[in-house]
Design an enzyme around this catalytic site. Sequence first.
Site, PDB file in Angstrom:
ATOM      1  N   GLY A 129       0.820  -1.217   0.000  1.00 13.17           N
ATOM      2  CA  GLY A 129       0.000   0.000   0.000  1.00 13.17           C
ATOM      3  C   GLY A 129       0.845   1.253   0.000  1.00 13.17           C
ATOM      4  N   LEU A 130       1.194   1.724  -1.195  1.00  9.37           N
ATOM      5  CA  LEU A 130       2.044   2.917  -1.318  1.00  9.37           C
ATOM      6  C   LEU A 130       1.254   4.091  -1.908  1.00  9.37           C
ATOM      7  CD1 LEU A 130       4.979   4.096  -1.177  1.00  9.37           C
ATOM      8  CD2 LEU A 130       5.281   3.326  -3.528  1.00  9.37           C
ATOM      9  N   GLU A 132      -1.486   6.803  -3.160  1.00  9.36           N
ATOM     10  CA  GLU A 132      -2.609   7.467  -2.499  1.00  9.36           C
ATOM     11  C   GLU A 132      -3.423   8.234  -3.540  1.00  9.36           C
ATOM     12  OE1 GLU A 132      -1.167   9.836   0.740  1.00  9.36           O
ATOM     13  OE2 GLU A 132      -0.351   8.058   1.764  1.00  9.36           O
ATOM     14  N   PRO A 133      -4.631   8.661  -3.170  1.00 11.56           N
ATOM     15  CA  PRO A 133      -5.419   9.432  -4.142  1.00 11.56           C
ATOM     16  C   PRO A 133      -4.642  10.633  -4.685  1.00 11.56           C
ATOM     17  CG  PRO A 133      -6.794   8.814  -2.274  1.00 11.56           C
ATOM     18  CD  PRO A 133      -5.396   8.374  -1.935  1.00 11.56           C
ATOM     19  N   TRP A 161      -5.715   2.107  -5.252  1.00  9.22           N
ATOM     20  CA  TRP A 161      -5.281   1.127  -6.260  1.00  9.22           C
ATOM     21  C   TRP A 161      -4.524  -0.049  -5.648  1.00  9.22           C
ATOM     22  CZ3 TRP A 161      -7.838   2.157 -10.397  1.00  9.22           C
ATOM     23  CH2 TRP A 161      -8.031   3.482 -10.815  1.00  9.22           C
ATOM     24  N   ILE A 162      -4.860  -0.440  -4.436  1.00  6.53           N
ATOM     25  CA  ILE A 162      -4.043  -1.433  -3.733  1.00  6.53           C
ATOM     26  C   ILE A 162      -4.552  -2.859  -3.992  1.00  6.53           C
ATOM     27  CG2 ILE A 162      -3.008  -2.058  -1.514  1.00  6.53           C
ATOM     28  CD1 ILE A 162      -2.404   0.873  -2.681  1.00  6.53           C
ATOM     29  N   ARG A 270      -7.582 -20.409 -39.463  1.00  9.39           N
ATOM     30  CA  ARG A 270      -8.525 -19.483 -40.121  1.00  9.39           C
ATOM     31  C   ARG A 270      -8.187 -19.359 -41.606  1.00  9.39           C
ATOM     32  NH1 ARG A 270     -13.462 -16.922 -40.041  1.00  9.39           N
ATOM     33  NH2 ARG A 270     -13.314 -14.914 -41.106  1.00  9.39           N
ATOM     34  N   GLN A 348      -5.411  -8.034 -34.183  1.00  6.95           N
ATOM     35  CA  GLN A 348      -5.492  -7.815 -35.627  1.00  6.95           C
ATOM     36  C   GLN A 348      -5.526  -9.146 -36.371  1.00  6.95           C
ATOM     37  OE1 GLN A 348      -5.880  -4.698 -36.018  1.00  6.95           O
ATOM     38  NE2 GLN A 348      -6.139  -4.660 -38.233  1.00  6.95           N
ATOM     39  N   GLU A 375       3.666   0.460 -10.923  1.00  5.05           N
ATOM     40  CA  GLU A 375       5.093   0.238 -10.606  1.00  5.05           C
ATOM     41  C   GLU A 375       5.996   1.096 -11.504  1.00  5.05           C
ATOM     42  OE1 GLU A 375       6.426  -3.294  -9.003  1.00  5.05           O
ATOM     43  OE2 GLU A 375       4.450  -4.240  -8.890  1.00  5.05           O
TER      44      GLU A 375
HETATM   45  C1  LIG Z   1      -4.648  -1.701 -11.848  1.00  6.82           C
HETATM   46  C2  LIG Z   1      -3.711  -0.976 -10.941  1.00  6.82           C
HETATM   47  C3  LIG Z   1      -3.147  -1.636  -9.862  1.00  6.82           C
HETATM   48  C4  LIG Z   1      -2.290  -0.949  -8.977  1.00  6.82           C
HETATM   49  N1  LIG Z   1      -1.798  -1.606  -7.880  1.00  6.82           N
HETATM   50  C5  LIG Z   1      -1.108  -0.901  -6.946  1.00  6.82           C
HETATM   51  C6  LIG Z   1      -0.700  -1.527  -5.708  1.00  6.82           C
HETATM   52  O1  LIG Z   1      -0.943  -2.734  -5.478  1.00  6.82           O
HETATM   53  N2  LIG Z   1      -0.056  -0.765  -4.778  1.00  6.82           N
HETATM   54  C7  LIG Z   1       0.224   0.555  -4.988  1.00  6.82           C
HETATM   55  O2  LIG Z   1       0.804   1.182  -4.107  1.00  6.82           O
HETATM   56  N3  LIG Z   1      -0.156   1.176  -6.159  1.00  6.82           N
HETATM   57  C8  LIG Z   1      -0.801   0.488  -7.118  1.00  6.82           C
HETATM   58  N4  LIG Z   1      -1.198   1.100  -8.282  1.00  6.82           N
HETATM   59  C9  LIG Z   1      -0.965   2.532  -8.444  1.00  6.82           C
HETATM   60  C10 LIG Z   1       0.063   2.902  -9.511  1.00  6.82           C
HETATM   61  O3  LIG Z   1       1.354   2.574  -9.080  1.00  6.82           O
HETATM   62  C11 LIG Z   1      -0.123   4.396  -9.812  1.00  6.82           C
HETATM   63  O4  LIG Z   1      -1.380   4.537 -10.482  1.00  6.82           O
HETATM   64  C12 LIG Z   1       0.993   4.950 -10.661  1.00  6.82           C
HETATM   65  O5  LIG Z   1       2.198   5.023  -9.915  1.00  6.82           O
HETATM   66  C13 LIG Z   1       0.673   6.372 -11.192  1.00  6.82           C
HETATM   67  O6  LIG Z   1       0.204   7.195 -10.183  1.00  6.82           O
HETATM   68  P1  LIG Z   1      -1.148   8.021 -10.395  1.00  6.82           P
HETATM   69  O7  LIG Z   1      -2.206   7.073 -10.826  1.00  6.82           O
HETATM   70  O8  LIG Z   1      -1.403   8.813  -9.171  1.00  6.82           O
HETATM   71  O9  LIG Z   1      -0.854   8.968 -11.617  1.00  6.82           O
HETATM   72  P2  LIG Z   1      -0.152  10.409 -11.544  1.00  6.82           P
HETATM   73  O10 LIG Z   1       1.068  10.338 -10.720  1.00  6.82           O
HETATM   74  O11 LIG Z   1      -1.184  11.410 -11.184  1.00  6.82           O
HETATM   75  O12 LIG Z   1       0.275  10.601 -13.056  1.00  6.82           O
HETATM   76  C14 LIG Z   1      -0.653  10.997 -14.067  1.00  6.82           C
HETATM   77  C15 LIG Z   1       0.117  11.156 -15.374  1.00  6.82           C
HETATM   78  O13 LIG Z   1       1.126  12.177 -15.224  1.00  6.82           O
HETATM   79  C16 LIG Z   1       2.396  11.655 -15.547  1.00  6.82           C
HETATM   80  N5  LIG Z   1       3.418  12.254 -14.699  1.00  6.82           N
HETATM   81  C17 LIG Z   1       3.415  12.424 -13.348  1.00  6.82           C
HETATM   82  N6  LIG Z   1       4.548  12.995 -12.942  1.00  6.82           N
HETATM   83  C18 LIG Z   1       5.305  13.198 -14.047  1.00  6.82           C
HETATM   84  C19 LIG Z   1       6.596  13.728 -14.297  1.00  6.82           C
HETATM   85  N7  LIG Z   1       7.383  14.186 -13.323  1.00  6.82           N
HETATM   86  N8  LIG Z   1       7.024  13.777 -15.570  1.00  6.82           N
HETATM   87  C20 LIG Z   1       6.270  13.303 -16.593  1.00  6.82           C
HETATM   88  N9  LIG Z   1       5.054  12.769 -16.438  1.00  6.82           N
HETATM   89  C21 LIG Z   1       4.577  12.716 -15.175  1.00  6.82           C
HETATM   90  C22 LIG Z   1       2.283  10.149 -15.286  1.00  6.82           C
HETATM   91  O14 LIG Z   1       3.256   9.424 -15.982  1.00  6.82           O
HETATM   92  C23 LIG Z   1       0.870   9.888 -15.767  1.00  6.82           C
HETATM   93  O15 LIG Z   1       0.881   9.759 -17.171  1.00  6.82           O
HETATM   94  C24 LIG Z   1      -2.009   0.409  -9.215  1.00  6.82           C
HETATM   95  C25 LIG Z   1      -2.556   1.060 -10.331  1.00  6.82           C
HETATM   96  C26 LIG Z   1      -3.384   0.391 -11.184  1.00  6.82           C
HETATM   97  C27 LIG Z   1      -3.987   1.119 -12.370  1.00  6.82           C
END
Ligand SMILES: Cc1cc2nc3c(=O)[nH]c(=O)nc-3n(C[C@H](O)[C@H](O)[C@H](O)COP(=O)(O)OP(=O)(O)OC[C@H]3O[C@@H](n4cnc5c(N)ncnc54)[C@H](O)[C@@H]3O)c2cc1C
Length: 399
Positions: A129-130, A132-133, A161-162, A270, A348, A375
């Site tokens: 759990g890393l 956050e919203p 998203w945990i 096919r 495709q 990740e």
């Molecule tokens: C299905 C799923 C499972 C997940 N499972 C886990 C989990 O088990 N545990 C956990 O802790 N997290 C989990 N996550 C969270 C995931 O790691 C985050 O969604 C991810 O790190 C991106 O963070 P964010 O969604 O807040 O996007 P944001 O950080 O808000 O980014 C939004 C966009 O801005 C871009 N952006 C942000 N900063 C920069 C920068 N400095 N330069 C260029 N572009 C940038 C990003 O690349 C992205 O395109 C999961 C996510 C999903 C979708």
Amino acid sequence: MIDYRLIPRQATAAQADVLRRVDLACQELRPIEDRYYLERRVNSEVAPLFARHGVLGFMIPQEFGGLGMDVPLYVWGMERVGQEGTGPRTFFSCHISIGASVIAYWGNSEQQQRYLPDAASGKRVFGFGLTEPDAGSNPAEMQTRFEKTSAGYVLNGQKKWIGNAAEGGTLVTFARDPQTNKISAFLMDTNTPGYQADIIPHKLGMPTAGTCLVTYTNCEVPRANLLGEEGHGLKIAYTALMGGRLGVASGSVGIIADCLHESLTYARSRQQFGKPIGRHQLVQRHLGRMAVKLESTRALVAAAALRKSEYDADRTNKALRLETDLLIAQTKYLAVNAAQEAAHDAIQIFGGNGFLLTNRPARHYADARACQIYEGTNEILEQKIAVGYLGPEYEAFSG
Ligand SMILES: Cc1cc2nc3c(=O)[nH]c(=O)nc-3n(C[C@H](O)[C@H](O)[C@H](O)COP(=O)(O)OP(=O)(O)OC[C@H]3O[C@@H](n4cnc5c(N)ncnc54)[C@H](O)[C@@H]3O)c2cc1C
């Protein structure tokens, strides 16, 4: 003709035996996963099924009931699970790569004794759990906080998203000390009063993996559940992500392998214009490109696995850590994007039938999208890789 359940040539007899057992578990999983996927339900049968085959404990040391897989064996295992779908592979990523392995790496011996046998047997499911919203790409902006009490710590905040958060188990989680502003890592049992996990609905893909919004309301965490030293949270998180990203990359190789296998089968059967579509050169181009992606991502994953093994044996070597982290970032970046492209090409080849979720390419296509986000998003990894070569003074963001 390739065998998509290939046991690598270089595997020892003992490694081949483990992989055969993983393969058997995967074969048994397939119809179950199909059903859950189409019903868009969380597949709760992954842990008990792999436990029954004695292969749930991947990298957990044998003294705690695990398989004690080394890194090369781990990536082969994750590739095999990845062929079945990103949902089950994500279960393993959360449970093992960024869950139990983190306890094996950073936990004290009491924590290892308390948690790892349950992780190996499936009695307890693990997650990480890393995010956050309001803190994703930059975890250093996390708002979840802890206060110290005589018995330990009280955590308040939200994680988004945990994976594996609702199943009854333990999260490796992170919170900030508002006094010092430093972040620490904790082991949060999901039965802690004030802990609430709500499944996030309407995901694009991976419906069989439980992904939650988690709320901590005055969650009391005993002192014995502090992981590592106070203030070392981000170091623990970033180290965990090395193993995690390697697992995502391996699973992505599995996606490519499965897309290729499905596409070869379809291209042989096919018929259009009076012959199998596999005889049309533009279809062969898709197949050829997919095969190159399979071999090239597999090779880079294998190289990164060896580098990770070297680092695990020499953890105080800072230069090796940087090198390993960088190579794994490159590997994850290459593999997740290759997997997305392979799934695109496989759809495709299937034509209209590719658009059906009852066929595997469409599912891989939807699911692989998550791998380009979690990740380390593509953008974060692109910058991390560039800075790895330019030098730290070119760092565009903190973390
Ligand atoms: C299905 C799923 C499972 C997940 N499972 C886990 C989990 O088990 N545990 C956990 O802790 N997290 C989990 N996550 C969270 C995931 O790691 C985050 O969604 C991810 O790190 C991106 O963070 P964010 O969604 O807040 O996007 P944001 O950080 O808000 O980014 C939004 C966009 O801005 C871009 N952006 C942000 N900063 C920069 C920068 N400095 N330069 C260029 N572009 C940038 C990003 O690349 C992205 O395109 C999961 C996510 C999903 C979708």
